[in-house]
Design a protein around this motif. Structure first.
Motif, mmCIF file in Angstrom:
data_model
loop_
_atom_site.group_PDB
_atom_site.id
_atom_site.type_symbol
_atom_site.label_atom_id
_atom_site.label_comp_id
_atom_site.label_asym_id
_atom_site.label_seq_id
_atom_site.Cartn_x
_atom_site.Cartn_y
_atom_site.Cartn_z
ATOM 1 N N VAL A 287 0.853 -1.186 0.000
ATOM 2 C CA VAL A 287 0.000 0.000 0.000
ATOM 3 C C VAL A 287 0.889 1.235 0.000
ATOM 4 O O VAL A 287 1.565 1.537 0.988
ATOM 5 C CB VAL A 287 -0.940 0.021 1.228
ATOM 6 C CG1 VAL A 287 -1.840 1.251 1.187
ATOM 7 C CG2 VAL A 287 -1.769 -1.251 1.284
ATOM 8 N N ASN B 169 1.417 5.558 -1.281
ATOM 9 C CA ASN B 169 0.658 6.804 -1.265
ATOM 10 C C ASN B 169 -0.123 7.040 -2.551
ATOM 11 O O ASN B 169 -1.175 7.670 -2.524
ATOM 12 C CB ASN B 169 1.607 7.981 -1.014
ATOM 13 C CG ASN B 169 2.136 7.996 0.397
ATOM 14 O OD1 ASN B 169 1.396 8.255 1.341
ATOM 15 N ND2 ASN B 169 3.421 7.717 0.554
ATOM 16 N N ASP C 237 -0.413 4.336 -5.327
ATOM 17 C CA ASP C 237 -1.033 3.074 -5.747
ATOM 18 C C ASP C 237 -0.884 2.005 -4.684
ATOM 19 O O ASP C 237 0.058 2.033 -3.874
ATOM 20 C CB ASP C 237 -0.390 2.554 -7.042
ATOM 21 C CG ASP C 237 -0.708 3.417 -8.246
ATOM 22 O OD1 ASP C 237 -1.827 3.964 -8.311
ATOM 23 O OD2 ASP C 237 0.172 3.556 -9.125
ATOM 24 N N THR C 238 -1.810 1.048 -4.716
ATOM 25 C CA THR C 238 -1.683 -0.178 -3.947
ATOM 26 C C THR C 238 -1.431 -1.303 -4.936
ATOM 27 O O THR C 238 -2.184 -1.474 -5.899
ATOM 28 C CB THR C 238 -2.947 -0.457 -3.126
ATOM 29 O OG1 THR C 238 -3.102 0.583 -2.150
ATOM 30 C CG2 THR C 238 -2.852 -1.794 -2.407
ATOM 31 N N ARG D 119 -5.541 2.389 -7.424
ATOM 32 C CA ARG D 119 -5.291 3.684 -6.812
ATOM 33 C C ARG D 119 -5.506 3.588 -5.300
ATOM 34 O O ARG D 119 -6.456 2.947 -4.842
ATOM 35 C CB ARG D 119 -6.218 4.745 -7.391
ATOM 36 C CG ARG D 119 -6.005 5.026 -8.858
ATOM 37 C CD ARG D 119 -4.705 5.739 -9.124
ATOM 38 N NE ARG D 119 -4.704 7.105 -8.612
ATOM 39 C CZ ARG D 119 -3.638 7.902 -8.671
ATOM 40 N NH1 ARG D 119 -2.505 7.461 -9.174
ATOM 41 N NH2 ARG D 119 -3.713 9.135 -8.195
ATOM 42 N N SER D 120 -4.628 4.201 -4.530
ATOM 43 C CA SER D 120 -4.787 4.243 -3.072
ATOM 44 C C SER D 120 -5.724 5.394 -2.725
ATOM 45 O O SER D 120 -5.346 6.565 -2.789
ATOM 46 C CB SER D 120 -3.425 4.440 -2.392
ATOM 47 O OG SER D 120 -2.584 3.330 -2.610
ATOM 48 N N TYR E 191 -12.068 -2.171 -2.349
ATOM 49 C CA TYR E 191 -10.870 -2.919 -2.715
ATOM 50 C C TYR E 191 -11.176 -4.404 -2.885
ATOM 51 O O TYR E 191 -10.607 -5.064 -3.762
ATOM 52 C CB TYR E 191 -9.787 -2.700 -1.656
ATOM 53 C CG TYR E 191 -9.356 -1.258 -1.572
ATOM 54 C CD1 TYR E 191 -8.502 -0.714 -2.520
ATOM 55 C CD2 TYR E 191 -9.834 -0.418 -0.561
ATOM 56 C CE1 TYR E 191 -8.126 0.624 -2.460
ATOM 57 C CE2 TYR E 191 -9.455 0.907 -0.488
ATOM 58 C CZ TYR E 191 -8.611 1.418 -1.449
ATOM 59 O OH TYR E 191 -8.249 2.747 -1.395
ATOM 60 N N SER F 197 2.351 -1.343 4.334
ATOM 61 C CA SER F 197 1.572 -0.126 4.126
ATOM 62 C C SER F 197 2.302 1.079 4.685
ATOM 63 O O SER F 197 2.838 1.033 5.796
ATOM 64 C CB SER F 197 0.196 -0.233 4.799
ATOM 65 O OG SER F 197 -0.517 0.987 4.680
ATOM 66 N N MET G 77 -5.202 3.761 5.563
ATOM 67 C CA MET G 77 -5.640 2.627 4.749
ATOM 68 C C MET G 77 -5.293 1.276 5.356
ATOM 69 O O MET G 77 -5.898 0.264 4.992
ATOM 70 C CB MET G 77 -5.040 2.720 3.342
ATOM 71 C CG MET G 77 -5.699 3.736 2.434
ATOM 72 S SD MET G 77 -5.033 3.674 0.753
ATOM 73 C CE MET G 77 -5.443 1.976 0.270
#
Length: 255
Positions: free
Chosen positions: A7, A9, A11-12, A29-30, A39, A64, A69
């Protein structure tokens, strides 16, 4: 199979590995405003399209750097794969020590990067991660994270310039042929990309000097290949380095 989740800032990233190879890598996208259902539905769709079953996943590793998130993604992963989720922190990998003032402040992705390079190389190494932030993580040959340098990432710098100036546009990250820009786009590209070229070379040289000259450098991150003139600075450019570090952590802890 092993599922690695990074995870970030921007993208995840979800990577699905089997026998050490990455079978699938998916990016989302995060979005901190979204809940776990958002998700989960996206990840379920990826599994469906790939003809995969959740029960095939034996190990899940989560990194992360977005605190808001982290619990959201944890709940989503536990809902899909069970409670045994490996969450990366400073004490997660006994073979790696963190010789900084406040170990719990270091990003989980940087820990994963360090694990990857200490597994591949037995020498001093700087991992340069070209992401939302541009980070330099120095790892010693005796498996210690010695410290980190952080500056805004390439895209972050461009967006900041665009957001805070009235007449400067957002431009593509394309390396210019000259440092003397003949128009606004070339001027920004010269300032940002050639400026960052000098920044990376200068910081790498200072770090190497502080280590007595015995040090290699590895690049990773989504923008690691943008500045082509930096290629000779690195023994390897591997955009999957963070995922590999997570995979190694997961394999060691689940063995």
């Amino acid at each position: 199979m092993l599922l690695a989740v990074d995870v970030g800032n921007t993208d995840t990233v979800f990577g699905l590995s089997q026998s050490g190879d990455w079978e699938y890598i998916w990016r989302m996208r995060s979005l901190v405003q979204e809940n776990e259902s958002h998700y989960e539905s996206r990840l379920r769709l990826h599994f469906l399209e790939a003809g995969l079953w959740f029960g095939d996943v034996e190990t899940v590793v989560l990194s992360s750097v977005v605190p808001a998130m982290t619990p959201v993604i944890q709940r989503m992963l536990r809902s899909m794969f069970g409670d045994d989720i490996i969450v990366v922190g400073p004490d997660i990998f006994p073979e790696l020590s963190i010789a900084i003032d406040h170990p719990h402040e270091i990003g989980a992705d940087l820990i994963a990067n360090a694990v990857a390079v200490i597994t591949r190389y037995q020498q001093n190494c700087v991992v340069v991660d070209f992401g939302t932030a541009l980070t330099f993580t120095t790892v010693s040959k005796d498996r210690k994270i010695l410290g980190v340098a952080i500056v805004p990432g390439l895209l972050t710098a461009v967006k900041a310039l665009f957001a805070n100036t009235a007449q400067l546009p957002e431009v593509p990250l394309v390396l210019p042929k000259t440092a003397i820009g003949k128009n606004t786009t070339e001027a920004i590209q010269a300032g940002i990309l050639l400026g960052y070229e000098g920044l990376v070379k200068s910081l790498l040289q200072r770090i190497k000097d502080e280590l007595g000259g015995e040090c290699i450098a590895v690049a990773t991150g989504g923008l690691s290949s943008i500045i082509e003139t930096l290629e000779e600075e690195f023994v390897e450019i591997d955009p999957r380095l963070t995922l590999d570090g997570l995979r190694i952590i997961g394999e060691r802890l689940s063995a």
